[in-house]
Every structure is written in structure tokens, then in C-alpha cells.
Design a protein around this motif. Structure first.
Motif, mmCIF file in Angstrom:
data_model
loop_
_atom_site.group_PDB
_atom_site.id
_atom_site.type_symbol
_atom_site.label_atom_id
_atom_site.label_comp_id
_atom_site.label_asym_id
_atom_site.label_seq_id
_atom_site.Cartn_x
_atom_site.Cartn_y
_atom_site.Cartn_z
ATOM 1 N N HIS A 40 -26.622 8.424 15.402
ATOM 2 C CA HIS A 40 -27.692 9.159 14.727
ATOM 3 C C HIS A 40 -28.439 10.000 15.754
ATOM 4 C CE1 HIS A 40 -27.953 7.541 10.560
ATOM 5 N NE2 HIS A 40 -27.221 6.587 11.098
ATOM 6 N N THR A 43 -33.986 10.817 17.502
ATOM 7 C CA THR A 43 -35.284 10.571 16.876
ATOM 8 C C THR A 43 -35.263 9.324 15.996
ATOM 9 O OG1 THR A 43 -34.679 12.074 15.069
ATOM 10 C CG2 THR A 43 -35.950 12.999 16.880
ATOM 11 N N VAL A 44 -34.100 8.937 15.521
ATOM 12 C CA VAL A 44 -33.994 7.765 14.646
ATOM 13 C C VAL A 44 -34.269 6.481 15.418
ATOM 14 C CG1 VAL A 44 -32.386 6.397 13.231
ATOM 15 C CG2 VAL A 44 -32.427 8.900 13.027
ATOM 16 N N ASN A 142 -31.701 10.889 8.556
ATOM 17 C CA ASN A 142 -32.601 10.218 9.501
ATOM 18 C C ASN A 142 -33.343 9.057 8.839
ATOM 19 O OD1 ASN A 142 -31.891 12.046 11.476
ATOM 20 N ND2 ASN A 142 -33.790 13.209 11.384
ATOM 21 N N GLN A 146 -33.091 5.093 9.859
ATOM 22 C CA GLN A 146 -34.261 4.298 10.234
ATOM 23 C C GLN A 146 -34.381 3.053 9.361
ATOM 24 O OE1 GLN A 146 -37.039 7.498 9.776
ATOM 25 N NE2 GLN A 146 -36.842 8.175 11.888
#
Length: 232
Positions: A40, A43-44, A142, A146
Motif C-alpha cells: 500500500h 501513508t497507510v 487507502n 488502514q
């Protein structure tokens, strides 16, 4: 040929050997999270930038919507496909909860389908790829990633051996996660044979590795070729 994820297959194989061992549960979860982070955008997971960042950072909207050859799909379709399957399997089959995808996501994404896209024809893939909002597609993936990480952190060694349930599979069919077409419906039979560990080893990891490898290959082809099988 390998275009993505050097070392990830070996990590996946090691995960496969320990994921159901009671005394290795926490280690297996950490290993899964490391593997998942590499699949991913950074940022995840909050980790350093990775190959997914490199793949997507400079793609133009046009490049998401190209079939390089007759045997390929599009990068837009792949990102939808892997995100949708991760959403369904993790939210419903692993967590015994709900999917994240809803009417608002569908509106924002600007798409006509709610399923994984397995049974789409080339014409339908191209039309889908033309319509979909790429920024929202990345945001959806995303968010799914998460949520997967949050789910895995709560799992116990007992959970790993818990079988996929018939009600969970029925829910996926009821909400349109798969269609009645043969190329889509087979997913329910495939997932029905899994336990939670088996799900973790395929849709959010191995499955994604294979598709991202394709995307990295296609990106190279797109930038080398002068003509493509299909483009918008």
C-alpha cells in the motif's frame, strides 16, 4: 518476470509457515503488517516510501486507463479490484462486520458497479476505467488498507483458525460484492474453503503482490510502446 516486490514472496512463504502457530501469533501479525505495508502507499502504514509510492507517484490519469496488450487490464481496474476484494474479505469474512464501500463511495468514485470486476469484458473495463475518479479510487484503497491493519491487530491465535462462514459469504452475494456470472461467482467457493489465516495469505497479500507486479510491468510497457491494445 519480477517487476515488483523483491523479497516479498519469501516473506509471504515464511508467514505461511507460522501464521496458524499459537505461540507465533503476535510475530505473524507483525510480519503480516510489514508485508501489507509494502503493498500500500506509505501513508497507510506511516512507514517510509515504497514501491507502491514509486508506481503511482507520476502516473498520469491517461496511463491509469490503458490496456497495453490484449491479455492485460488497466491499472485503474486493478486498483479497484484489489481494494474491493480486500474490503469484502477483511470486513465481512475476517472481522465478521461490514464492508466500507457504500452508496457515498460509489457516488464519489463515479462507477456503475459494486462488485470486484472479475467478470467485466474488455469494453466494460475500458468504460469503467474512463469513468472512475482516480483520486477517490486511491482514497478508497487507502481507507480499506488502514481498516485491514486495524482488524489484524485485534486478531488472536484462535481467530487464525476460524473458518469462513456461510452467512458471511451470503452477505457478500446479497450486497453485490460478486455477481451471478461464473467469472465472479467462483470467488465465493474459493473463499468458502479458507480460514482467517488463509484469507490473510491471499486477498490482502499474495493477490495484491501479483496484481501490483502486473501494474509495474504495464507502466514500463506504456512508456515504451507507441501503440496500445486499448486506450481512452
Amino acid at each position: 518476470m519480477k517487476y515488483f516486490g523483491d523479497g516479498l514472496s519469501e516473506l509471504h512463504k515464511e508467514l505461511n509457515t507460522i501464521i496458524r502457530k499459537q505461540d507465533k501469533a503476535e510475530y505473524a501479525k507483525r510480519m503480516f503488517l510489514d508485508l501489507h505495508a509494502a503493498l500500500h502507499l506509505s501513508t497507510v502504514s506511516g512507514k517510509e516510501k515504497n514501491e507502491v509510492d514509486q508506481l503511482l507517484c507520476d502516473l498520469s490519469p491517461y496511463e491509469y486507463r490503458i490496456m497495453p496488450t490484449a491479455k492485460d487490464e488497466t491499472i485503474a481496474w486493478v486498483l479497484w479490484h484489489i481494494a474491493r476484494i480486500e474490503d469484502l474479505t477483511m470486513g465481512i469474512l475476517v472481522a465478521a462486520g461490514e464492508q466500507l464501500f457504500n452508496a457515498e463511495w460509489k457516488k464519489q468514485l463515479n462507477i456503475p458497479i459494486s462488485d470486484t470486476g472479475n467478470a467485466l469484458t474488455d469494453d466494460e473495463i475500458m468504460e469503467f476505467s474512463k469513468q472512475i475518479n482516480i483520486d477517490k479510487l486511491i482514497a478508497y484503497r487507502n481507507t480499506v488498507g488502514q481498516r485491514t491493519r486495524d482488524i489484524v491487530k485485534t486478531l488472536t491465535s484462535t481467530d487464525m483458525k476460524r473458518r469462513v462462514t456461510s452467512p458471511g459469504l451470503a452477505t457478500i452475494r446479497q450486497i453485490g460484492g460478486v455477481t451471478d456470472q461464473k467469472n465472479s461467482l467462483w470467488l465465493l467457493d474459493f473463499w468458502s474453503k479458507k480460514d482467517v489465516a488463509g484469507i490473510l495469505l491471499m486477498p490482502p497479500t499474495r493477490h495484491v503482490m501479483l496484481h501490483l507486479n502486473d501494474c509495474c510491468n504495464w507502466k514500463q510497457q506504456i512508456r515504451k510502446r507507441k501503440t496500445y491494445f486499448r486506450s481512452i
